[in-house]
Design a protein around this motif. Structure first.
Motif, PDB file in Angstrom:
ATOM      1  N   GLY A 164       1.054  -0.897  -0.063  1.00  0.00           N
ATOM      2  CA  GLY A 164      -0.097  -0.472  -0.526  1.00  0.00           C
ATOM      3  C   GLY A 164       1.169   1.199  -0.105  1.00  0.00           C
ATOM      4  N   ILE A 165       2.271   1.128  -0.083  1.00  0.00           N
ATOM      5  CA  ILE A 165       2.438   2.620   0.037  1.00  0.00           C
ATOM      6  C   ILE A 165       2.669   3.126  -1.410  1.00  0.00           C
ATOM      7  N   THR A 166       2.354   2.871  -2.528  1.00  0.00           N
ATOM      8  CA  THR A 166       2.578   3.297  -3.434  1.00  0.00           C
ATOM      9  C   THR A 166       1.295   3.688  -3.572  1.00  0.00           C
ATOM     10  N   GLY A 167      -0.212   3.433  -2.757  1.00  0.00           N
ATOM     11  CA  GLY A 167      -1.326   3.981  -2.908  1.00  0.00           C
ATOM     12  C   GLY A 167      -1.829   2.903  -4.325  1.00  0.00           C
ATOM     13  N   GLN A 168      -1.440   1.802  -4.385  1.00  0.00           N
ATOM     14  CA  GLN A 168      -2.455   1.478  -5.664  1.00  0.00           C
ATOM     15  C   GLN A 168      -3.657   0.770  -4.015  1.00  0.00           C
ATOM     16  N   THR A 169      -3.463  -0.055  -3.853  1.00  0.00           N
ATOM     17  CA  THR A 169      -4.182  -0.357  -2.677  1.00  0.00           C
ATOM     18  C   THR A 169      -4.568   0.730  -1.006  1.00  0.00           C
ATOM     19  N   LYS A 170      -5.371   0.988  -1.041  1.00  0.00           N
ATOM     20  CA  LYS A 170      -5.685   1.917   0.112  1.00  0.00           C
ATOM     21  C   LYS A 170      -5.163   2.128   1.761  1.00  0.00           C
ATOM     22  N   TYR A 171      -5.055   0.847   2.183  1.00  0.00           N
ATOM     23  CA  TYR A 171      -4.683   0.448   3.320  1.00  0.00           C
ATOM     24  C   TYR A 171      -4.101   1.073   4.326  1.00  0.00           C
ATOM     25  N   ASN A 172      -2.651   0.909   3.671  1.00  0.00           N
ATOM     26  CA  ASN A 172      -1.436   1.977   4.531  1.00  0.00           C
ATOM     27  C   ASN A 172      -1.082   2.867   4.671  1.00  0.00           C
ATOM     28  N   ILE A 173      -1.541   3.088   3.233  1.00  0.00           N
ATOM     29  CA  ILE A 173      -1.773   4.740   3.138  1.00  0.00           C
ATOM     30  C   ILE A 173      -2.342   5.476   3.639  1.00  0.00           C
ATOM     31  N   ALA A 174      -3.328   5.283   3.760  1.00  0.00           N
ATOM     32  CA  ALA A 174      -4.752   5.974   4.760  1.00  0.00           C
ATOM     33  C   ALA A 174      -4.933   5.659   5.657  1.00  0.00           C
ATOM     34  N   THR A 175      -4.728   4.747   6.526  1.00  0.00           N
ATOM     35  CA  THR A 175      -3.554   4.305   7.146  1.00  0.00           C
ATOM     36  C   THR A 175      -2.981   5.186   7.943  1.00  0.00           C
ATOM     37  N   ILE A 176      -1.779   5.774   7.512  1.00  0.00           N
ATOM     38  CA  ILE A 176      -0.938   6.442   7.842  1.00  0.00           C
ATOM     39  C   ILE A 176      -0.705   7.501   7.899  1.00  0.00           C
ATOM     40  N   ALA A 177      -1.860   8.182   7.131  1.00  0.00           N
ATOM     41  CA  ALA A 177      -1.788   9.606   6.664  1.00  0.00           C
ATOM     42  C   ALA A 177      -3.055   9.978   7.653  1.00  0.00           C
ATOM     43  N   ARG A 178      -4.176   9.420   7.518  1.00  0.00           N
ATOM     44  CA  ARG A 178      -5.257   8.753   9.078  1.00  0.00           C
ATOM     45  C   ARG A 178      -5.044   9.225  10.501  1.00  0.00           C
ATOM     46  N   THR A 179      -3.755   8.558  10.725  1.00  0.00           N
ATOM     47  CA  THR A 179      -3.323   8.517  12.064  1.00  0.00           C
ATOM     48  C   THR A 179      -2.204   9.406  12.022  1.00  0.00           C
ATOM     49  N   GLN A 180      -1.335  10.275  11.118  1.00  0.00           N
ATOM     50  CA  GLN A 180      -0.735  10.928  11.611  1.00  0.00           C
ATOM     51  C   GLN A 180      -1.325  12.553  11.356  1.00  0.00           C
ATOM     52  N   THR A 181      -2.409  12.848  10.963  1.00  0.00           N
ATOM     53  CA  THR A 181      -3.373  13.744  10.944  1.00  0.00           C
ATOM     54  C   THR A 181      -4.093  13.921  12.311  1.00  0.00           C
ATOM     55  N   GLN A 182      -4.481  12.461  12.894  1.00  0.00           N
ATOM     56  CA  GLN A 182      -5.010  12.731  14.043  1.00  0.00           C
ATOM     57  C   GLN A 182      -4.654  13.518  15.267  1.00  0.00           C
ATOM     58  N   LEU A 183      -2.550  12.645  15.117  1.00  0.00           N
ATOM     59  CA  LEU A 183      -1.856  12.809  16.225  1.00  0.00           C
ATOM     60  C   LEU A 183      -1.269  14.580  15.591  1.00  0.00           C
ATOM     61  N   ALA A 184      -1.296  14.387  14.554  1.00  0.00           N
ATOM     62  CA  ALA A 184      -0.626  16.204  15.054  1.00  0.00           C
ATOM     63  C   ALA A 184      -2.128  16.919  15.448  1.00  0.00           C
ATOM     64  N   PHE A 185      -3.739  16.260  14.846  1.00  0.00           N
ATOM     65  CA  PHE A 185      -4.206  17.907  15.208  1.00  0.00           C
ATOM     66  C   PHE A 185      -4.857  17.615  16.982  1.00  0.00           C
ATOM     67  N   SER A 186      -4.643  16.790  16.979  1.00  0.00           N
ATOM     68  CA  SER A 186      -4.668  16.235  18.671  1.00  0.00           C
ATOM     69  C   SER A 186      -3.693  17.419  19.557  1.00  0.00           C
ATOM     70  N   ALA A 187      -2.486  17.079  19.118  1.00  0.00           N
ATOM     71  CA  ALA A 187      -1.634  18.259  19.885  1.00  0.00           C
ATOM     72  C   ALA A 187      -2.100  19.654  19.411  1.00  0.00           C
ATOM     73  N   GLY A 188      -2.470  19.874  18.284  1.00  0.00           N
ATOM     74  CA  GLY A 188      -2.234  21.691  17.876  1.00  0.00           C
ATOM     75  C   GLY A 188      -4.289  21.322  18.735  1.00  0.00           C
TER      76      GLY A 188
END
Length: 283
Positions: A164-188
Motif C-alpha cells: 500500500g506504499i504506492t497508493g495502489q491499495t488504500k490500506y497502508n497509505i490511508a492508515t498512515i495519513a489518517r493516524t498521523q493527521t489525528q496525532l498532529a490535530f490532537s497536539a494542536g
C-alpha cells in the motif's frame, strides 16, 4: 451508540479536511521510495545494500512536515473558535486577537517545524523499514526460484503495491495519513486547551466516537466518558487511541456528571497509550 454531537462536528469536519492534505503527500513519499528502490536494484541487482533513502526523499519529508504543521495550526484555530462560542470571556479575547490570528512567534514556529520534521522523518523511516523487509523477501524468493532480473523487478513492483506504499491499495497509505493527521490535530488542539486563560475555565472533557458502524467496540465502550481535566485517564486516552481512530475529546466548561470508563475497558491499542499534546508540549 451516540451520534456525534454538535460540539464534536467541527472537529470531525476539520480532521477530514486535514487528512485530504496529508494523504497525497504520504502517497508521493511512497512513490518516490519505490522509484529509488527500483533504481538501486537496477544498479546492484541481487547484491542488495542496506539502503536508507532519507537523503533522496528530503523534499518529500519537508513537504510532509509542512502538511503536519498545517494540521496542527488548523486544530488550534478550530479549538479556539469552539472556546470562543463556549464562554463570553474567551469569545471577547478571541475577537480582540482575531486580526492577528494565524501568526505565531519565531520560537513557536521553530518548535513546530522541528517537531514535525522529526515526525516526518520517522514516517519515512517506517516506510523505508517496511520496504527493505519486502525487498529482501522478494529477492530471496527470486534467487530460490531462479527468477531473472526482469521477473524480480516485476515482483518488487507488486510488493510495493501489496504494502500500500504506492497508493495502489488504500490500506497502508490511508492508515498512515489518517493516524498521523489525528496525532498532529490532537497536539494542536491540546496546545490551545493548555493556555492559561483556557485552562482556568476548563472543567474537563467528554469522549465521543464518530457514532457510525465503523467504530471499534473497545472505543464504543468509552463513548460518553466525562471526567475532570486532571484525571489520569486523559494522559493515555486522548485520541487517537489506535490506527484509523476518529474519536474526539471535547472540552467542557461547565461541570458534568462524572462518567467513568467501564471495568471491561482495557485501554488504547498498543503504542497509543499517550496524549499527543503532552508529547508535543515536551518537545
Amino acid at each position: 451508540m451516540a451520534i456525534v454531537n454538535s460540539y464534536a462536528l467541527p472537529y470531525v469536519t476539520a480532521l477530514a479536511k486535514a487528512e485530504v492534505v496529508v494523504r497525497p503527500v504520504v502517497r508521493r513519499l511512497g512513490l518516490k521510495l519505490r522509484d529509488r528502490v527500483l533504481l538501486i536494484f537496477t544498479n546492484y541487482g541481487t547484491n542488495w545494500p542496506n539502503a536508507q533513502y532519507l537523503s533522496e526523499l528530503d523534499e518529500e519529508v519537508q513537504e510532509l512536515s509542512r502538511a503536519l504543521q498545517y494540521v496542527h495550526l488548523l486544530a488550534e484555530e478550530v479549538t479556539q473558535l469552539h472556546f470562543a462560542r463556549e464562554t463570553v470571556e474567551l469569545g471577547v479575547r478571541y475577537s480582540r486577537e482575531r486580526g492577528a490570528y494565524g501568526t505565531i512567534g519565531v520560537r513557536d514556529a521553530a518548535k513546530l517545524a522541528a517537531f514535525y520534521r522529526s515526525k516526518a522523518i520517522a514516517i519515512a523511516n517506517g516506510l523505508n523499514e517496511e520496504a527493505n523487509k519486502a525487498i529482501r523477501k522478494v529477492i530471496a524468493n527470486g534467487l530460490k526460484n531462479g527468477s531473472n532480473e526482469k521477473q524480480i523487478t516485476r515482483n518488487l513492483q507488486l510488493a510495493f503495491n501489496r504494502l500500500g506504499i504506492t497508493g495502489q491499495t488504500k490500506y497502508n497509505i490511508a492508515t498512515i495519513a489518517r493516524t498521523q493527521t489525528q496525532l498532529a490535530f490532537s497536539a494542536g488542539k491540546f496546545s490551545i486547551e493548555q493556555r492559561p486563560e483556557v485552562a482556568s475555565a476548563l472543567w474537563g472533557y467528554t469522549y465521543y466516537t464518530v457514532g457510525d458502524d465503523k467504530v471499534r467496540p473497545e472505543h464504543e465502550l468509552i463513548d460518553g466518558v466525562s471526567l475532570p481535566k486532571h484525571y489520569a485517564f486523559w494522559k493515555t486516552n486522548y485520541p487517537p487511541n489506535g490506527w484509523n481512530c476518529r474519536c474526539q475529546v471535547i472540552a467542557e466548561f461547565t461541570e458534568q456528571p462524572i462518567k467513568r470508563a467501564p471495568k471491561d475497558y482495557t485501554g488504547p491499542d498498543e503504542g497509543f497509550d499517550y496524549n499527543p499534546g503532552i508529547v508535543f508540549s515536551g518537545a
